[in-house]
Design an enzyme around this catalytic site. Structure first.
Site, PDB file in Angstrom:
ATOM      1  N   HIS A  57       6.244   5.676  11.094  1.00 31.22           N
ATOM      2  CA  HIS A  57       5.599   5.559   9.783  1.00 31.22           C
ATOM      3  C   HIS A  57       4.680   6.775   9.672  1.00 31.22           C
ATOM      4  O   HIS A  57       3.460   6.664   9.768  1.00 31.22           O
ATOM      5  CB  HIS A  57       4.809   4.244   9.724  1.00 31.22           C
ATOM      6  CG  HIS A  57       4.378   3.834   8.345  1.00 31.22           C
ATOM      7  ND1 HIS A  57       4.338   4.701   7.277  1.00 31.22           N
ATOM      8  CD2 HIS A  57       3.961   2.629   7.876  1.00 31.22           C
ATOM      9  CE1 HIS A  57       3.903   4.054   6.204  1.00 31.22           C
ATOM     10  NE2 HIS A  57       3.679   2.789   6.545  1.00 31.22           N
ATOM     11  N   LYS A  60      24.529  -5.965  -3.173  1.00 26.32           N
ATOM     12  CA  LYS A  60      25.988  -6.097  -3.231  1.00 26.32           C
ATOM     13  C   LYS A  60      26.669  -5.425  -2.042  1.00 26.32           C
ATOM     14  O   LYS A  60      27.884  -5.357  -1.977  1.00 26.32           O
ATOM     15  CB  LYS A  60      26.521  -5.458  -4.522  1.00 26.32           C
ATOM     16  CG  LYS A  60      25.946  -6.021  -5.795  1.00 26.32           C
ATOM     17  CD  LYS A  60      26.571  -5.305  -6.991  1.00 26.32           C
ATOM     18  CE  LYS A  60      25.858  -5.647  -8.284  1.00 26.32           C
ATOM     19  NZ  LYS A  60      26.232  -4.731  -9.369  1.00 26.32           N
ATOM     20  N   ARG A 107       0.800  -1.223   0.000  1.00 26.03           N
ATOM     21  CA  ARG A 107       0.000   0.000   0.000  1.00 26.03           C
ATOM     22  C   ARG A 107       0.834   1.275   0.000  1.00 26.03           C
ATOM     23  O   ARG A 107       0.560   2.205  -0.763  1.00 26.03           O
ATOM     24  CB  ARG A 107      -0.910   0.034   1.245  1.00 26.03           C
ATOM     25  CG  ARG A 107      -2.174  -0.738   1.092  1.00 26.03           C
ATOM     26  CD  ARG A 107      -2.654  -1.248   2.444  1.00 26.03           C
ATOM     27  NE  ARG A 107      -1.814  -2.369   2.820  1.00 26.03           N
ATOM     28  CZ  ARG A 107      -2.093  -3.632   2.506  1.00 26.03           C
ATOM     29  NH1 ARG A 107      -3.208  -3.916   1.898  1.00 26.03           N
ATOM     30  NH2 ARG A 107      -1.272  -4.608   2.823  1.00 26.03           N
ATOM     31  N   THR A 108       1.835   1.323   0.861  1.00 21.96           N
ATOM     32  CA  THR A 108       2.573   2.588   0.999  1.00 21.96           C
ATOM     33  C   THR A 108       3.238   2.946  -0.325  1.00 21.96           C
ATOM     34  O   THR A 108       3.135   4.066  -0.818  1.00 21.96           O
ATOM     35  CB  THR A 108       3.601   2.484   2.140  1.00 21.96           C
ATOM     36  OG1 THR A 108       2.912   2.068   3.315  1.00 21.96           O
ATOM     37  CG2 THR A 108       4.275   3.810   2.412  1.00 21.96           C
ATOM     38  N   ARG A 119      11.523   3.658   2.188  1.00 22.10           N
ATOM     39  CA  ARG A 119      11.254   2.791   3.337  1.00 22.10           C
ATOM     40  C   ARG A 119      12.504   1.958   3.544  1.00 22.10           C
ATOM     41  O   ARG A 119      13.090   1.436   2.589  1.00 22.10           O
ATOM     42  CB  ARG A 119      10.064   1.883   3.070  1.00 22.10           C
ATOM     43  CG  ARG A 119       9.934   0.786   4.101  1.00 22.10           C
ATOM     44  CD  ARG A 119       8.700  -0.065   3.895  1.00 22.10           C
ATOM     45  NE  ARG A 119       7.500   0.632   4.314  1.00 22.10           N
ATOM     46  CZ  ARG A 119       6.291   0.055   4.365  1.00 22.10           C
ATOM     47  NH1 ARG A 119       6.143  -1.212   3.999  1.00 22.10           N
ATOM     48  NH2 ARG A 119       5.245   0.734   4.768  1.00 22.10           N
TER      49      ARG A 119
HETATM   50  C1  NCD Z   1       2.446  -1.393   7.991  1.00 26.90           C
HETATM   51  C2  NCD Z   1       3.931  -1.197   7.884  1.00 26.90           C
HETATM   52  O1  NCD Z   1       4.575  -1.578   6.911  1.00 26.90           O
HETATM   53  O2  NCD Z   1       4.444  -0.616   8.831  1.00 26.90           O
HETATM   54  N1  NCD Z   1       1.750  -1.415   6.819  1.00 26.90           N
HETATM   55  C3  NCD Z   1       1.562  -0.302   6.071  1.00 26.90           C
HETATM   56  O3  NCD Z   1       2.481   0.435   5.756  1.00 26.90           O
HETATM   57  N2  NCD Z   1       0.321  -0.029   5.686  1.00 26.90           N
HETATM   58  C4  NCD Z   1       2.067  -2.407   9.007  1.00 26.90           C
HETATM   59  C5  NCD Z   1       2.537  -3.828   8.902  1.00 26.90           C
HETATM   60  O4  NCD Z   1       3.425  -4.170   8.139  1.00 26.90           O
HETATM   61  O5  NCD Z   1       2.006  -4.630   9.684  1.00 26.90           O
END
Ligand code: NCD
Length: 489
Positions: free
Chosen positions: A128, A78, A49-50, A100
């Site tokens: 997050h 690497k 999703r992100t 991320r």
């Molecule tokens: C979460 C994450 O990656 O921190 N999901 C998200 O970004 N919507 C939560 C998770 O991984 O459980």
């Protein structure tokens, strides 16, 4: 401020205005302004999703998107340092980096290395921020307000980053918070303390899931973050004791407070389903809506950062290191120590060291080797003010600002006298500067600065309080005290 790294950096006004913009974009749609922008989408860690909502949001705004979805197929495999990877995308003229990463503080480190704005899509278990913004938007949309609500967070409150940034955000609103988690994955104590300090308000920590369902307005469920448990059989055993402990079924919602909304950052875990599928059809289920809101919130964030100059709140001023010295008056040029064993003609005399602490003082100043620098060390002398004290005299050497900061980390009461030809010409108390660079090793193994991660991020801490000493890592945001501090010497 142009970066989106930690909810801690945001004012409530900035959060509220993002919520308004995102809700407006949801209602009215969005038209590209024609701004020619390029966004790098760098996902060193898995995401559905992100990543896709950021990329879709960028495209809806008319921007171009480059990047990668996972380290597979990239030079990260690497062993490339993070700083090199992100610098390269800036070199390709990307106007913002969305990233991320599994290490805590990774986005902050990237922001320090780059000119371009950095927007974090999650840094390990730390933060997050954009998820939290879409969570707040969903709460505002469903309840018409955030203030006055009761919010429960349930599940993995130790490793889950979404609940960490949500807790920080709720500290800026007037809400009641309750934390429901098995002991092994409870919210870290320092995060609870930070919340209490920000709010001047207590937090309810309880294992009672059913009471939470009956009494709260927002039930924030989370997945147990299996991938963040320690590797090996020990981690597996820990995981098994907590997996599936809190499970929400539609039937349990019959007793819910009217208007209760169920949120979850998703993904839910198909093997144990912390939210059973029958909840999806209830009017309480808002997690699919919450995920869709990510698109509108990320449009609002990208436009604010790339076209509107960012946020009102100014970031902490870095690189300014006010003197670590508070001048004290010298009583008519007193000769220091003339009646005592530590007479010194030229050099620095460190007086009023806490009794027994002179060894640490010598260690931080790199003066353990008595043969190289003539030293005078007196231990347990009687002192009018402190009862007992240690004194260290360093012949023919004046301390630098750097020496003084190191000294202030190990002693809080010492007085420093600069002595020339037997007379004190300057006298002062040493103070900890607000920013401490290169002196303290962050103890969090998941921190981007930890040597075991080989990212070569420099150590930086902020002084939050002097007595008792509390420092905070600039990157992973964890506090450290004098007792558990490790000096980099
Ligand atoms: C979460 C994450 O990656 O921190 N999901 C998200 O970004 N919507 C939560 C998770 O991984 O459980």
């Amino acid at each position: 401020m142009i970066d989106v790294i930690s909810i801690r950096d945001f004012s409530r006004d900035d959060l509220d205005s993002l919520i308004d913009t995102a809700l407006q974009m949801k209602a009215e749609g969005v038209t590209p302004s024609g701004a020619q922008k390029k966004v790098a989408s760098l996902f060193f860690e898995d995401s559905t999703r992100t990543r896709t909502s950021f990329e879709r949001a960028a495209k809806n705004l008319g921007y171009e998107v480059d990047g990668f979805a996972g380290p597979e197929g990239t030079s990260v495999k690497k062993g490339e340092p993070l700083a090199d990877t992100v610098r390269m995308f800036e070199g390709y003229q990307c106007d913002a980096i969305v990233m991320r990463h599994g290490l805590e503080g990774a986005a902050r480190f990237a922001a320090d290395v780059l000119e371009a704005p950095v927007i974090s899509g999650g840094d390990g278990s730390n933060q997050h921020p954009t998820q939290t913004m879409q969570d707040l938007m969903t709460i505002q949309e469903a309840h018409g307000k955030i203030d006055g609500l009761q919010v429960a967070m349930v599940g993995d409150l130790k490793y889950g980053r979404t609940v960490h940034s949500l807790l920080d955000a709720l500290g800026k609103y007037d809400v009641g918070v309750r934390l429901v988690a098995p002991g092994l994955v409870a919210m870290p104590g320092w995060r609870v303390d930070d919340y209490k300090k920000a709010m001047g308000k207590d937090i309810q920590i309880t294992p009672d899931f059913l009471a939470a369902i009956k009494e709260v307005d927002v039930l924030y469920m989370t997945r147990i973050q299996r991938e963040r448990f320690p590797q090996g059989p020990e981690g597996q055993a820990e995981y098994e004791t907590v997996s599936g402990v809190y499970k929400l079924y539609a039937e349990l919602l019959r007793e819910a407070k009217p208007g209760l909304i169920v949120l979850h950052p998703l993904p839910r875990y198909k093997h144990s389903l912390e939210i059973a599928l029958d909840v999806d059809k209830t009017p309480n289920a808002k997690y699919i809506e919450q995920a869709s809101n990510g698109l509108f919130m990320r449009q609002a964030i990208l436009r604010r950062v790339l076209e509107e100059g960012g946020f009102e709140r100014e970031p902490q001023k870095l690189g300014e290191h006010p003197s670590s010295w508070r001048e004290l008056s010298i009583k008519d040029g007193t000769k220091k120590g003339e009646h005592l064993i530590y007479r010194l003609d030229n050099g620095t005399l460190i007086d009023h060291i806490e009794a027994g602490n002179s060894r640490r003082v010598l260690r931080v100043l790199g003066l353990k080797d008595y043969t190289e620098t003539p030293l005078i060390v007196a231990q347990g002398l009687s002192s009018d003010r402190y009862g007992r004290k240690d004194v260290v005299g360093v012949q023919d050497k004046e301390l630098t600002e750097y020496d003084l900061s190191k000294l202030a980390l190990v002693t809080s009461q010492a007085t420093v006298n600069i002595v020339r030809e037997g007379r004190v010409i300057r006298k002062g108390k040493i103070l900890l500067p607000p920013v401490i660079d290169g002196l303290v090793q962050c103890q969090n193994q998941k921190c981007v600065t930890h040597p075991s991660n080989y990212e070569h991020a420099p150590s930086r801490f902020y002084t939050e309080s002097v007595e008792p000493l509390q420092l905070r890592c600039h990157y992973c945001e964890q506090p450290t005290t004098r007792e558990n501090m490790r000096l980099l010497l």
